[in-house]
Motif scaffolding. Structure first.
Motif, PDB file in Angstrom:
ATOM      1  N   ASP A  34     -27.399   8.237 -20.261  1.00 25.00           N
ATOM      2  CA  ASP A  34     -28.571   8.332 -19.388  1.00 25.00           C
ATOM      3  C   ASP A  34     -29.479   9.479 -19.820  1.00 25.00           C
ATOM      4  OD1 ASP A  34     -27.691   6.198 -17.929  1.00 25.00           O
ATOM      5  OD2 ASP A  34     -26.776   7.411 -16.331  1.00 25.00           O
ATOM      6  N   ALA A  35     -28.882  10.599 -20.180  1.00 24.05           N
ATOM      7  CA  ALA A  35     -29.673  11.751 -20.604  1.00 24.05           C
ATOM      8  C   ALA A  35     -30.426  11.441 -21.887  1.00 24.05           C
ATOM      9  CB  ALA A  35     -28.772  12.969 -20.787  1.00 24.05           C
ATOM     10  N   GLU A  36     -29.809  10.705 -22.796  1.00 19.20           N
ATOM     11  CA  GLU A  36     -30.475  10.351 -24.056  1.00 19.20           C
ATOM     12  C   GLU A  36     -31.628   9.379 -23.788  1.00 19.20           C
ATOM     13  OE1 GLU A  36     -27.350   8.791 -26.403  1.00 19.20           O
ATOM     14  OE2 GLU A  36     -26.527  10.766 -26.949  1.00 19.20           O
ATOM     15  N   ARG A  37     -31.409   8.427 -22.859  1.00 22.41           N
ATOM     16  CA  ARG A  37     -32.481   7.450 -22.545  1.00 22.41           C
ATOM     17  C   ARG A  37     -33.661   8.149 -21.890  1.00 22.41           C
ATOM     18  NH1 ARG A  37     -29.490   4.339 -20.115  1.00 22.41           N
ATOM     19  NH2 ARG A  37     -29.940   4.867 -17.909  1.00 22.41           N
ATOM     20  N   TYR A  38     -33.377   9.064 -20.948  1.00 23.78           N
ATOM     21  CA  TYR A  38     -34.469   9.771 -20.292  1.00 23.78           C
ATOM     22  C   TYR A  38     -35.184  10.724 -21.248  1.00 23.78           C
ATOM     23  CZ  TYR A  38     -34.202   8.153 -15.492  1.00 23.78           C
ATOM     24  OH  TYR A  38     -34.279   7.388 -14.353  1.00 23.78           O
ATOM     25  N   ALA A  39     -34.503  11.199 -22.242  1.00 25.35           N
ATOM     26  CA  ALA A  39     -35.170  12.032 -23.247  1.00 25.35           C
ATOM     27  C   ALA A  39     -36.184  11.206 -24.012  1.00 25.35           C
ATOM     28  CB  ALA A  39     -34.132  12.638 -24.187  1.00 25.35           C
TER      29      ALA A  39
ATOM     30  N   ARG B  14     -29.967  15.397 -17.750  1.00 17.67           N
ATOM     31  CA  ARG B  14     -29.343  16.252 -18.768  1.00 17.67           C
ATOM     32  C   ARG B  14     -28.299  17.172 -18.133  1.00 17.67           C
ATOM     33  NH1 ARG B  14     -29.770  21.274 -20.575  1.00 17.67           N
ATOM     34  NH2 ARG B  14     -31.434  21.756 -19.078  1.00 17.67           N
ATOM     35  N   THR B  15     -28.631  17.733 -16.958  1.00 17.08           N
ATOM     36  CA  THR B  15     -27.679  18.610 -16.269  1.00 17.08           C
ATOM     37  C   THR B  15     -26.434  17.845 -15.846  1.00 17.08           C
ATOM     38  OG1 THR B  15     -29.515  19.963 -15.437  1.00 17.08           O
ATOM     39  CG2 THR B  15     -27.385  20.176 -14.316  1.00 17.08           C
ATOM     40  N   LYS B  16     -26.637  16.617 -15.372  1.00 16.24           N
ATOM     41  CA  LYS B  16     -25.492  15.792 -14.966  1.00 16.24           C
ATOM     42  C   LYS B  16     -24.580  15.499 -16.153  1.00 16.24           C
ATOM     43  CE  LYS B  16     -24.448  11.442 -12.592  1.00 16.24           C
ATOM     44  NZ  LYS B  16     -25.006  10.209 -11.969  1.00 16.24           N
ATOM     45  N   ALA B  17     -25.159  15.244 -17.299  1.00 10.14           N
ATOM     46  CA  ALA B  17     -24.356  14.968 -18.497  1.00 10.14           C
ATOM     47  C   ALA B  17     -23.562  16.213 -18.922  1.00 10.14           C
ATOM     48  CB  ALA B  17     -25.277  14.505 -19.624  1.00 10.14           C
ATOM     49  N   GLU B  18     -24.197  17.369 -18.863  1.00  9.71           N
ATOM     50  CA  GLU B  18     -23.488  18.595 -19.236  1.00  9.71           C
ATOM     51  C   GLU B  18     -22.364  18.913 -18.257  1.00  9.71           C
ATOM     52  OE1 GLU B  18     -26.445  21.594 -19.502  1.00  9.71           O
ATOM     53  OE2 GLU B  18     -27.236  20.894 -21.444  1.00  9.71           O
ATOM     54  N   ALA B  19     -22.556  18.614 -16.957  1.00 12.66           N
ATOM     55  CA  ALA B  19     -21.515  18.852 -15.960  1.00 12.66           C
ATOM     56  C   ALA B  19     -20.300  17.977 -16.231  1.00 12.66           C
ATOM     57  CB  ALA B  19     -22.061  18.601 -14.559  1.00 12.66           C
ATOM     58  N   PHE B  20     -20.542  16.717 -16.549  1.00  9.82           N
ATOM     59  CA  PHE B  20     -19.417  15.840 -16.860  1.00  9.82           C
ATOM     60  C   PHE B  20     -18.709  16.280 -18.154  1.00  9.82           C
ATOM     61  CE2 PHE B  20     -21.299  12.631 -13.907  1.00  9.82           C
ATOM     62  CZ  PHE B  20     -20.146  12.387 -13.176  1.00  9.82           C
ATOM     63  N   ALA B  21     -19.487  16.791 -19.101  1.00  9.56           N
ATOM     64  CA  ALA B  21     -18.869  17.294 -20.340  1.00  9.56           C
ATOM     65  C   ALA B  21     -17.951  18.482 -20.031  1.00  9.56           C
ATOM     66  CB  ALA B  21     -19.956  17.697 -21.332  1.00  9.56           C
ATOM     67  N   ALA B  22     -18.380  19.348 -19.091  1.00 14.94           N
ATOM     68  CA  ALA B  22     -17.540  20.471 -18.691  1.00 14.94           C
ATOM     69  C   ALA B  22     -16.284  19.989 -17.973  1.00 14.94           C
ATOM     70  CB  ALA B  22     -18.337  21.418 -17.800  1.00 14.94           C
TER      71      ALA B  22
END
Length: 394
Positions: free
Chosen positions: A135-140, A157-165
């Motif tokens: 989703d972050a890549e598509r919105y970029a 982007r923040t949501k993607a980084e949170a899941f990565a953490a």
């Protein structure tokens, strides 16, 4: 008148009788004095039987002797790192074990379940993190085309980084669960001998609880710890700087040979209370004659002294003026000779000054001797050796 004459005659005869008795007593006394022998000469004392020995020259080692204590080369107190029931003990107390051998098994079911749960959380968060990243890549891409705002893109982007953490945390949780599960099997950390077994199968143990489950001592090789006087420190340091310094450990009441080792440790300070310094010797102990906690006699050989003048140690006597020896002269009489003793080794004492090699000294029987007394050497059975009789011509 006649009666007076008779009384006078009787008194006269009585006086003559007393003088006759005195004379009869004097005559035998004079006879005894006339017949008494001449004054006797003093008797000559017989030689005193003693044990003799020759003063010799020998090579004597210069040694330091001490009392040492045997210590294991390494010791490990085995404790449980997780709590649970001990389901199996894979050794018997007092058994030799090798590094990596299985010792205990703790019920692993709780920790296996915790691992599966951590792995499930990781799988779930991996999926969510992958979707959030997409989703972050598509919105970029949409941001570059001007379709979405910068704020909308930042949310994804923040949501993607949170899941990565979350994924990183889940990975760590999985690793921790694996480690805890591995603690359910306790293996030997070194090769050695097990001691007293504190728990048996069926007992519940807690993490890092005292006392330890078992203590393992490594006894091949082994250390012997001992202390030497401060005055010998300089010589020890000099010998250690020159190379390896040998040390022997002698087991009391053991007829076997001394164990051979080398000095491996010199403490960094002298004990001010005792005036000694601590050393350690390392011994291979292949025969396992040295046992942790055992006391042994330690001998450190520093050097050898060649051509030292020595006498048996029992020959040395101590008087008010100091040490002395009874030295036998050519006429078999003895003289008291002050001496300066040195080191001792295996029943021999080095004499620094006072006697010369080849002289004869008394080693037993000194209590009966006085200066210039005659002596005779004892036979092996204890009697003195009599001087030979002069030969008789026919």
């Amino acid at each position: 008148m006649a009666l007076m004459n008779v009384m006078t005659a009787f008194r006269t005869l009585r006086r003559w009788g007393r003088h006759a008795v005195a004379a009869s007593a004097v005559v035998p006394a004079l006879a005894l004095c006339a017949c008494s022998p001449k004054e006797q000469k003093p008797t000559v004392k017989p030689p005193v039987p003693v044990v003799l020995a020759k003063v010799e020259r020998k090579t004597i080692p210069v040694q330091i002797k001490a009392i040492g204590n045997v210590e294991p080369y390494a010791t490990v107190a085995v404790k449980a790192q997780v709590s649970g029931e001990v389901v199996n003990v894979h050794f018997t107390e007092g058994q030799d074990v090798k590094k990596g051998d299985l010792l205990f098994a703790i019920d692993p079911r709780t920790y296996a379940a915790a691992l599966k749960k951590a792995e499930a959380n990781l799988s779930r968060n991996l999926v969510q993190a992958r979707n959030a990243r997409q989703d972050a890549e598509r919105y970029a891409q949409l941001l570059t085309e001007g379709i979405v705002t910068q704020e909308q893109y930042e949310q994804y982007r923040t949501k993607a980084e949170a899941f990565a953490a979350d994924v990183a945390a889940d990975r760590a949780a999985v690793e921790n669960a694996k480690v805890e599960l591995s603690y359910c099997t306790i293996r030997s950390p070194l090769s050695g001998r097990t001691g007293n077994l504190a728990v048996h199968a069926g007992n519940i143990v807690k993490a890092n609880e005292n006392p330890p489950l078992v203590t393992i001592n490594q006894i091949t090789p082994v250390y012997v710890t001992f202390a030497i006087p401060e005055k010998d420190l300089a010589e020890i340091k000099h010998r250690l700087a020159s190379g390896r310094l040998a040390v022997e450990a002698i087991i009391p009441n053991d007829q076997g040979p001394a164990e051979q080792g080398t000095i491996s440790f010199l403490d960094n300070a002298v004990d001010a209370a005792t005036g000694t310094i601590k050393l350690k010797g390392i011994f291979e102990n292949k025969g396992r004659r040295l046992w942790p906690g055992q006391f042994v006699n330690v001998v450190v050989t520093l050097a050898s002294r060649a051509d030292a003048v020595v006498v048996p140690s029992q020959a040395l006597q101590t008087g008010q003026s100091g040490p002395y020896l009874f030295v036998v002269k050519a006429d078999t009489s003895v003289e008291v000779r002050p001496v300066t003793p040195g080191i001792t080794h295996e029943g021999l004492t080095v004499i620094e000054q006072g006697v010369a090699p080849g002289e004869t000294v008394v080693t037993d029987g000194q209590m009966r001797l006085t200066p210039n007394a005659k002596v005779t050497e004892k036979r092996p059975g204890g009697a003195g050796v009599s001087p030979p009789e002069p030969s008789k011509r026919p």
